[in-house]
Design a protein around this motif. Structure first.
Motif, short mmCIF file in Angstrom:
data_model
loop_
_atom_site.label_atom_id
_atom_site.label_comp_id
_atom_site.label_asym_id
_atom_site.label_seq_id
_atom_site.Cartn_x
_atom_site.Cartn_y
_atom_site.Cartn_z
N PHE A 78 -77.10 44.19 -34.58
CA PHE A 78 -76.99 43.46 -33.32
C PHE A 78 -78.22 42.59 -33.17
CE2 PHE A 78 -74.35 47.16 -32.79
CZ PHE A 78 -73.23 46.66 -32.14
N ASP A 119 -72.17 42.92 -36.05
CA ASP A 119 -71.41 42.72 -34.82
C ASP A 119 -71.35 41.21 -34.58
OD1 ASP A 119 -70.51 44.05 -32.05
OD2 ASP A 119 -71.70 42.27 -31.59
N CYS A 121 -70.50 38.50 -31.70
CA CYS A 121 -70.16 38.20 -30.32
C CYS A 121 -71.05 37.08 -29.84
CB CYS A 121 -70.31 39.42 -29.42
SG CYS A 121 -69.30 39.24 -27.93
N CYS A 123 -72.09 36.97 -26.45
CA CYS A 123 -72.75 37.30 -25.17
C CYS A 123 -74.28 37.39 -25.28
CB CYS A 123 -72.18 38.59 -24.58
SG CYS A 123 -72.26 40.03 -25.65
N SER A 167 -66.67 41.83 -31.56
CA SER A 167 -66.58 42.75 -30.41
C SER A 167 -66.27 42.01 -29.12
CB SER A 167 -67.91 43.50 -30.26
OG SER A 167 -68.96 42.60 -29.96
N LYS A 198 -61.14 47.72 -27.24
CA LYS A 198 -62.45 47.83 -26.60
C LYS A 198 -62.23 47.78 -25.10
CE LYS A 198 -66.94 45.60 -26.07
NZ LYS A 198 -67.91 44.67 -26.65
N TYR A 204 -71.50 50.94 -21.47
CA TYR A 204 -72.27 49.95 -22.25
C TYR A 204 -73.61 49.61 -21.61
CZ TYR A 204 -67.50 49.08 -24.01
OH TYR A 204 -66.24 49.21 -24.52
N PHE A 207 -76.83 49.59 -23.71
CA PHE A 207 -76.76 48.54 -24.73
C PHE A 207 -77.11 47.18 -24.13
CE2 PHE A 207 -74.60 45.01 -26.68
CZ PHE A 207 -74.80 45.19 -28.04
N ARG A 208 -76.53 46.88 -22.98
CA ARG A 208 -76.77 45.56 -22.37
C ARG A 208 -78.25 45.40 -22.03
NH1 ARG A 208 -71.24 45.03 -18.65
NH2 ARG A 208 -69.85 45.27 -20.44
N ARG A 220 -66.45 41.79 -17.33
CA ARG A 220 -65.70 41.49 -18.56
C ARG A 220 -64.26 41.99 -18.48
NH1 ARG A 220 -71.08 42.42 -22.16
NH2 ARG A 220 -71.80 40.36 -21.61
N GLN A 224 -62.10 42.58 -21.85
CA GLN A 224 -62.10 43.97 -22.28
C GLN A 224 -60.97 44.71 -21.55
OE1 GLN A 224 -66.16 45.31 -21.67
NE2 GLN A 224 -66.93 43.96 -23.27
N LYS A 251 -63.22 51.79 -28.95
CA LYS A 251 -64.54 51.82 -28.32
C LYS A 251 -64.40 51.81 -26.81
CE LYS A 251 -68.42 48.67 -27.74
NZ LYS A 251 -68.95 47.36 -28.01
N TYR A 275 -66.54 53.88 -31.96
CA TYR A 275 -67.94 53.61 -31.61
C TYR A 275 -68.35 54.57 -30.50
CZ TYR A 275 -72.02 50.43 -30.99
OH TYR A 275 -73.27 49.85 -30.93
N VAL A 277 -70.63 54.89 -28.06
CA VAL A 277 -71.46 53.80 -27.54
C VAL A 277 -72.73 54.31 -26.88
CG1 VAL A 277 -69.48 52.25 -27.29
CG2 VAL A 277 -70.22 53.64 -25.33
N SER A 278 -73.54 53.34 -26.46
CA SER A 278 -74.87 53.65 -25.93
C SER A 278 -74.84 54.66 -24.78
CB SER A 278 -75.54 52.35 -25.47
OG SER A 278 -74.75 51.68 -24.51
N TYR A 317 -75.46 56.18 -32.68
CA TYR A 317 -76.92 56.15 -32.63
C TYR A 317 -77.51 57.49 -33.10
CZ TYR A 317 -75.87 52.02 -29.88
OH TYR A 317 -75.38 50.81 -29.47
N1 LIG Z 1 -69.94 42.35 -27.01
C1 LIG Z 1 -71.17 42.97 -26.81
C2 LIG Z 1 -71.19 44.40 -27.21
N2 LIG Z 1 -71.12 44.79 -28.49
C3 LIG Z 1 -71.25 46.18 -28.49
C4 LIG Z 1 -71.39 46.61 -27.18
C5 LIG Z 1 -71.57 48.02 -26.68
C6 LIG Z 1 -72.28 48.94 -27.62
C7 LIG Z 1 -72.90 50.11 -26.96
O1 LIG Z 1 -72.79 50.31 -25.73
O2 LIG Z 1 -73.52 50.89 -27.68
C8 LIG Z 1 -71.33 45.49 -26.37
C9 LIG Z 1 -71.48 45.55 -24.91
C10 LIG Z 1 -70.50 44.89 -24.05
O3 LIG Z 1 -69.40 44.54 -24.46
O4 LIG Z 1 -70.85 44.71 -22.91
#
Ligand SMILES: NCc1[nH]cc(CCC(=O)O)c1CC(=O)O
Ligand SMILES: [Zn+2]
Ligand SMILES: [Zn+2]
Length: 328
Positions: A78, A119, A121, A123, A167, A198, A204, A207-208, A220, A224, A251, A275, A277-278, A317
């Motif tokens: 990322f 990844d 994207c 954003c 993603s 997703k 998330y 992560f953000r 989103r 999403q 995810k 995934y 996720v975070s 992670y």
């Molecule tokens: N497109 C961005 C993206 N790529 C992976 C994650 C989340 C990964 C995580 O939370 O570990 C996100 C966050 C989102 O979509 O807001």
């Protein structure tokens, strides 16, 4: 007692318990999400993701070297651009001197055995923080979004990524990326892993924070999937199979095990990823710190549930810890 009612004889021993699993966790099933920033010497801890950090390209050897020794097989990159100028189409995403492209080249050179996914994207690179290109009214403009995402994916593949993983959840991007890869002669050199299902999740947040990719307005939910939407998830998985995805991903993971199980049926001829996720990671860590459970036991339980549901590849992670735990 009925003879058929006695089950405990089948799992009285640790070894016979292990035979009850159709599949167990191995190091090959782990893909480690890592954050690469544009300060080449950075090593900055991420407070909301305990134990994780943003790394600069010059620190990759020190970061990944010990993990590769322990059996790390794959990473997903990322990019975290902190210094660049963001704009409406995410121009810095495929900057040849941006962190992702530099990191791909560096990892290939330092650790030729490591499988590198990127990844894909927008954003992290758009001024508005959304995952696609927007119309003037702030809604998603699908056609240029898919085209731009395909351009970025192709640049990562050309830099040497073994896998590109969009993603963004823009309609049409899987077909656009697959077509671009084939057109550039990379159809047989780069895997296309789709974040197919997703969901618009609260998980998330960390992560953000880590990637600086929160949207500057709105949310989103128009791209999403709604957390309630089993049907849409099934259609998205089928659509991405039809558009040429090589791997399907779900995810987040733990709250969506039913979707993973559905994906295992719908895409039964594809590898299936999920995934963790975070926010899932942060929850497991926080619960352990609060004394709710033992960290290692809980981490295994979460991942084994994903495997039981049908996954063969897990983005987590916890990868560095699993590499240790799997050796014990
Ligand atoms: N497109 C961005 C993206 N790529 C992976 C994650 C989340 C990964 C995580 O939370 O570990 C996100 C966050 C989102 O979509 O807001
Ligand atoms: Zn995004
Ligand atoms: Zn992303």
């Amino acid at each position: 007692m009925e003879i058929s009612s006695v089950l405990q004889g089948g799992y009285q021993h640790p070894l016979s318990r292990s035979w009850q699993a159709k599949r167990t966790l191995t190091k090959s099933m782990l893909m480690y999400p890592i954050f690469i920033t544009d300060d080449p010497d950075a090593h900055v801890e991420i407070p909301s993701l305990p134990g994780q950090a943003r790394w600069g390209v010059n620190k990759i050897e020190e970061f990944l070297g010990p993990l590769v020794k322990k059996g790390l097989k794959s990473v997903i990159l990322f990019g975290v651009p902190l210094k660049c100028e963001k704009d409406g189409k995410g121009t810095p995403a495929d900057d040849p001197s941006g962190p992702v492209i530099l990191a791909v080249k560096k990892i290939r050179e330092l650790f030729p055995s490591v499988y590198i996914a990127c990844d894909v994207c927008l954003c992290e690179y758009t001024s508005h923080g959304h995952c696609g290109i927007l119309h003037a009214d702030g809604t998603i403009n699908s056609v240029p979004s898919a085209a731009r995402i395909a351009e970025v994916a192709l640049s990562y593949a050309q830099a040497g990524a073994h896998c590109v993983a969009p993603s963004d959840m823009m309609d049409g991007r899987i077909k656009a990326i697959k077509t671009a890869l084939i057109g550039a002669g990379l159809g047989n050199k780069c895997t296309l892993m789709s974040y197919s299902a997703k969901f618009a999740s609260s998980l998330y947040g960390p992560f953000r924070d880590a990637a600086g990719s929160a949207p500057s307005f709105g949310d989103r939910k128009c791209y999403q999937l709604p957390p309630t939407a089993k049907g849409l998830a099934r259609r998205a998985i089928q659509r991405d199979v039809n558009e040429g995805a090589d791997i399907i991903m779900v995810k987040p993971a733990l709250p969506y095990l039913d979707i993973i199980a559905d994906a295992a049926q719908i895409a039964s001829d594809h590898p299936l990823a999920c995934y963790q996720v975070s926010g899932e990671y942060a929850m497991v860590v926080a619960g352990a710190r609060a004394g709710v459970y033992d960290l290692r036991t809980m981490a295994f339980e979460t991942v084994e549930s994903m495997i039981r549901a049908g996954c063969t590849l897990i983005l987590t992670y916890f990868t560095p810890q699993f590499l240790d735990w799997l050796d014990e």
